[in-house]
Design a protein around this motif. Structure first.
Motif, PDB file in Angstrom:
ATOM      1  N   SER A  45      40.758  35.572  36.215  1.00 39.24           N
ATOM      2  CA  SER A  45      39.603  35.446  36.800  1.00 39.24           C
ATOM      3  C   SER A  45      38.540  36.673  36.312  1.00 39.24           C
ATOM      4  O   SER A  45      37.456  36.147  36.130  1.00 39.24           O
ATOM      5  N   VAL A  46      39.295  38.017  36.520  1.00 40.87           N
ATOM      6  CA  VAL A  46      38.427  38.938  36.011  1.00 40.87           C
ATOM      7  C   VAL A  46      37.804  38.906  34.543  1.00 40.87           C
ATOM      8  O   VAL A  46      36.573  39.268  34.262  1.00 40.87           O
ATOM      9  N   LEU A  85      34.917  46.322  38.305  1.00 42.12           N
ATOM     10  CA  LEU A  85      36.050  45.410  38.397  1.00 42.12           C
ATOM     11  C   LEU A  85      37.341  45.960  38.675  1.00 42.12           C
ATOM     12  O   LEU A  85      38.144  45.535  39.487  1.00 42.12           O
ATOM     13  N   PHE A 121      34.505  38.342  43.930  1.00 40.64           N
ATOM     14  CA  PHE A 121      34.119  39.681  43.178  1.00 40.64           C
ATOM     15  C   PHE A 121      32.658  39.804  42.913  1.00 40.64           C
ATOM     16  O   PHE A 121      31.980  40.839  42.878  1.00 40.64           O
ATOM     17  N   SER A 130      39.506  45.427  42.048  1.00 39.15           N
ATOM     18  CA  SER A 130      40.907  44.720  41.968  1.00 39.15           C
ATOM     19  C   SER A 130      42.040  45.738  42.497  1.00 39.15           C
ATOM     20  O   SER A 130      42.731  45.405  43.337  1.00 39.15           O
ATOM     21  N   PHE A 182      38.906  34.561  43.761  1.00 44.05           N
ATOM     22  CA  PHE A 182      38.491  35.675  43.007  1.00 44.05           C
ATOM     23  C   PHE A 182      37.038  35.358  42.212  1.00 44.05           C
ATOM     24  O   PHE A 182      36.180  36.531  42.389  1.00 44.05           O
ATOM     25  N   MET A 199      44.334  37.190  39.144  1.00 40.72           N
ATOM     26  CA  MET A 199      43.019  38.177  39.077  1.00 40.72           C
ATOM     27  C   MET A 199      42.806  38.606  37.767  1.00 40.72           C
ATOM     28  O   MET A 199      41.357  38.654  37.500  1.00 40.72           O
ATOM     29  N   VAL A 200      43.718  38.860  36.811  1.00 43.68           N
ATOM     30  CA  VAL A 200      43.431  39.119  35.379  1.00 43.68           C
ATOM     31  C   VAL A 200      42.482  38.048  34.671  1.00 43.68           C
ATOM     32  O   VAL A 200      41.569  38.206  34.120  1.00 43.68           O
ATOM     33  N   GLY A 215      48.114  39.232  40.686  1.00 45.37           N
ATOM     34  CA  GLY A 215      47.666  40.156  39.525  1.00 45.37           C
ATOM     35  C   GLY A 215      47.303  39.188  38.387  1.00 45.37           C
ATOM     36  O   GLY A 215      46.560  39.367  37.634  1.00 45.37           O
ATOM     37  N   PHE A 243      44.189  44.736  45.965  1.00 45.94           N
ATOM     38  CA  PHE A 243      45.488  45.152  45.728  1.00 45.94           C
ATOM     39  C   PHE A 243      46.191  45.824  46.782  1.00 45.94           C
ATOM     40  O   PHE A 243      47.071  45.493  47.609  1.00 45.94           O
TER      41      PHE A 243
END
Length: 208
Positions: free
Chosen positions: A57-58, A149, A135, A153, A131, A54-55, A51, A157
């Motif tokens: 990267s996003v 997004l 994405f 995500s 990621f 991912m945060v 997580g 998950f």
């Protein structure tokens, strides 16, 4: 997000998450030694680590998308190329037999198992690139980026968590089956082929 795009993302992530990488192998090994119920702590640690990655990267993708649609398209093609590269590397990887873990009573504590999962997830810097590469293939620069997004995500998950519990619950049998160089080689080839196929399909979609 169009339904067909989401279904393609689900299919891609389903096979990518099934690949027996460090996260899945840790869940499987802890499942062997501690059982599924106690391995929940390990899986939570793995998901928290993912997580965080991912945060980060996003957040970078959101800034990039807002700044330049052309630059975002370049990242999409680069991401597809990275998936193909990852597939070739996985196909050619030398199979290594699983090693049994010797653990003492202190390592059985939920917090220690959570911490092990968290650091294993963070120990692979390639996850940040992964990621950022995956994405953008399923995002439309002309649509609102936030909902896209969020959908990607949450979907990732859920699929990732399901596979972790599958590895944990089937750990003993899966470990026995994988503990030969020939079968590990087969897994590497199947996984590598899936990565290459995903990269080729996604690059074709991007061109169209």
């Amino acid at each position: 997000m169009p339904l067909k795009t989401w279904l393609l993302f689900v299919t891609t992530v389903f096979f990518v998450s099934a690949t027996p990488g460090p996260n899945m192998l840790l869940a499987m090994t802890h499942g062997i030694h501690h059982g599924v119920r106690r391995t929940v702590a390990t899986c939570l640690g793995l998901m928290c680590g993912l997580g965080l990655i991912m945060v980060c990267s996003v957040a970078g993708l959101g800034v990039l998308l807002a700044a330049s649609e052309r630059l975002f398209s370049i990242v999409k093609y680069a991401g597809a190329a990275y998936l193909i590269y990852l597939g070739v590397k996985t196909w050619r990887a030398i199979p290594r037999q699983l090693q049994a873990m010797t653990e003492d009573g202190h390592r059985h504590k939920p917090w220690t198992m959570f911490r092990a999962g968290f650091w294993v997830a963070l120990s692979n810097p390639k996850a940040f690139i992964f990621f950022a590469a995956l994405f953008p293939q399923f995002m439309d620069a002309k649509l609102s980026q936030g909902p896209q997004l969020a959908i990607l995500s949450i979907t990732f998950f859920i699929i990732e968590a399901c596979w972790q519990f599958i590895y944990a619950s089937g750990g003993a049998r899966l470990a026995g089956w994988l503990n030969t160089a020939r079968r590990l080689k087969l897994v590497n080839q199947l996984s590598g082929g899936a990565f290459v196929g995903a990269g080729l399909v996604l690059s074709a979609i991007s061109r169209s």
